[in-house]
Design a protein around this motif. Structure first.
Motif, mmCIF file in Angstrom:
data_model
loop_
_atom_site.group_PDB
_atom_site.id
_atom_site.type_symbol
_atom_site.label_atom_id
_atom_site.label_comp_id
_atom_site.label_asym_id
_atom_site.label_seq_id
_atom_site.Cartn_x
_atom_site.Cartn_y
_atom_site.Cartn_z
ATOM 1 N N ARG A 15 -7.038 5.594 -8.512
ATOM 2 C CA ARG A 15 -6.590 4.330 -9.106
ATOM 3 C C ARG A 15 -5.164 4.468 -9.672
ATOM 4 N N THR A 16 -4.959 5.528 -10.430
ATOM 5 C CA THR A 16 -3.657 5.716 -11.078
ATOM 6 C C THR A 16 -2.563 5.996 -10.053
ATOM 7 N N ALA A 17 -2.871 6.834 -9.067
ATOM 8 C CA ALA A 17 -1.874 7.154 -8.040
ATOM 9 C C ALA A 17 -1.501 5.901 -7.250
ATOM 10 N N SER A 18 -2.495 5.046 -6.994
ATOM 11 C CA SER A 18 -2.192 3.838 -6.213
ATOM 12 C C SER A 18 -1.199 2.954 -6.963
ATOM 13 N N ILE A 19 -1.364 2.874 -8.279
ATOM 14 C CA ILE A 19 -0.464 2.041 -9.105
ATOM 15 C C ILE A 19 0.935 2.676 -9.167
ATOM 16 N N GLU A 20 0.971 3.979 -9.437
ATOM 17 C CA GLU A 20 2.274 4.639 -9.592
ATOM 18 C C GLU A 20 3.048 4.688 -8.279
ATOM 19 N N LEU A 21 2.345 4.973 -7.179
ATOM 20 C CA LEU A 21 3.042 5.070 -5.889
ATOM 21 C C LEU A 21 3.518 3.708 -5.392
ATOM 22 N N ARG A 22 2.762 2.649 -5.732
ATOM 23 C CA ARG A 22 3.184 1.303 -5.305
ATOM 24 C C ARG A 22 4.543 0.946 -5.898
ATOM 25 N N ARG A 23 4.818 1.437 -7.100
ATOM 26 C CA ARG A 23 6.125 1.143 -7.729
ATOM 27 C C ARG A 23 7.274 1.718 -6.916
ATOM 28 N N ARG A 24 7.036 2.858 -6.284
ATOM 29 C CA ARG A 24 8.107 3.512 -5.504
ATOM 30 C C ARG A 24 8.109 3.068 -4.057
ATOM 31 N N ASN A 25 6.926 2.753 -3.540
ATOM 32 C CA ASN A 25 6.803 2.413 -2.114
ATOM 33 C C ASN A 25 5.740 1.342 -1.939
ATOM 34 N N LYS A 26 6.197 0.138 -1.653
ATOM 35 C CA LYS A 26 5.266 -1.009 -1.538
ATOM 36 C C LYS A 26 4.307 -0.849 -0.358
ATOM 37 N N GLN A 27 4.639 0.050 0.574
ATOM 38 C CA GLN A 27 3.776 0.244 1.753
ATOM 39 C C GLN A 27 2.721 1.331 1.534
ATOM 40 N N SER A 28 2.731 1.964 0.370
ATOM 41 C CA SER A 28 1.798 3.078 0.153
ATOM 42 C C SER A 28 0.351 2.597 0.131
ATOM 43 N N VAL A 29 -0.536 3.487 0.577
ATOM 44 C CA VAL A 29 -1.970 3.184 0.583
ATOM 45 C C VAL A 29 -2.707 4.411 0.040
ATOM 46 N N VAL A 30 -3.358 4.227 -1.098
ATOM 47 C CA VAL A 30 -4.149 5.300 -1.707
ATOM 48 C C VAL A 30 -5.545 4.740 -1.953
ATOM 49 N N VAL A 31 -6.531 5.309 -1.304
ATOM 50 C CA VAL A 31 -7.899 4.781 -1.423
ATOM 51 C C VAL A 31 -8.894 5.937 -1.554
ATOM 52 N N ALA A 32 -10.088 5.599 -2.002
ATOM 53 C CA ALA A 32 -11.228 6.512 -1.932
ATOM 54 C C ALA A 32 -12.107 6.049 -0.768
ATOM 55 N N LEU A 33 -12.652 7.016 -0.025
ATOM 56 C CA LEU A 33 -13.505 6.685 1.126
ATOM 57 C C LEU A 33 -14.883 7.314 0.947
ATOM 58 N N HIS A 34 -15.884 6.539 1.272
ATOM 59 C CA HIS A 34 -17.269 7.041 1.229
ATOM 60 C C HIS A 34 -17.727 7.267 2.673
ATOM 61 N N PRO A 35 -18.040 8.509 3.044
ATOM 62 C CA PRO A 35 -18.361 8.786 4.447
ATOM 63 C C PRO A 35 -19.793 8.481 4.850
ATOM 64 N N GLY A 36 -20.647 8.036 3.906
ATOM 65 C CA GLY A 36 -22.080 7.997 4.178
ATOM 66 C C GLY A 36 -22.646 9.389 3.942
ATOM 67 N N THR A 37 -23.899 9.595 4.302
ATOM 68 C CA THR A 37 -24.481 10.930 4.135
ATOM 69 C C THR A 37 -24.201 11.747 5.384
#
Ligand code: NAP
Length: 87
Positions: A15-37
Motif C-alpha cells: 500500500r505504502t509503496a504504491s502511494i510513494e511510487l505513484r508520486r514519482r511515476n504515474k505509470q507505476s503498478v504495485v499490487v499484492a497477488l493471491h495465487p490460490g492454493t
C-alpha cells in the motif's frame, strides 16, 4: 503468528509503496497477488482442505494477471483471476 504478521507487514509495504511510487511515476503498478492454493511444501498440510494447482500453472495464471494490470490497479490486492480482494 509470525507468518500472519509478516503478511500484514507485506500488505502495508504494498500500500505504502504504491502511494510513494505513484508520486514519482504515474505509470507505476504495485499490487499484492493471491495465487490460490498452490501445491508446495509450504501448503502440504492444508492441501486436503482446498483444491490446489501445481506451481507452474499458478505462475502462468498470475503472469496473465500481471499483463492485464494497469496503473489504476496500483495499491490493490487481486486474485489469480484478477478478482479484487478487500484489504
Ligand atoms: N502455496 C500456497 O498455496 C500459497 C498461497 C498464497 C501465498 N503463498 C505465498 O507464496 C510464498 C512462497 O510460498 P510457496 O508455497 O511457494 O512455498 P515453498 O515452495 O515451500 O517455498 C518457500 C520458499 O521460502 C524459502 N524460505 C523458507 N523459509 C525461509 C527463511 N527463513 N529464510 C529465507 N527463505 C526461506 C524456501 O527456501 P528453501 O527452498 O531454501 O528452503 C523456499 O524457497 C510465501 O510467501 C507464501 O506465503 C503461497
Amino acid at each position: 503468528m509470525s507468518y500472519r504478521a509478516s503478511k500484514a507487514a507485506l500488505n502495508q509495504i504494498v500500500r505504502t509503496a504504491s502511494i510513494e511510487l505513484r508520486r514519482r511515476n504515474k505509470q507505476s503498478v504495485v499490487v499484492a497477488l493471491h495465487p490460490g492454493t498452490v501445491a508446495t511444501a509450504l501448503s502440504e498440510k492444508y492441501l486436503n482442505r482446498h483444491p490446489s494447482i501445481p506451481a507452474e500453472a499458478a505462475a502462468t495464471r498470475l503472469l496473465e494477471v500481471v499483463r492485464a494490470l494497469r496503473p489504476e490497479h496500483s495499491g490493490g490486492f487481486y486474485d489469480y483471476a484478477m478478482g479484487p480482494l478487500p484489504w
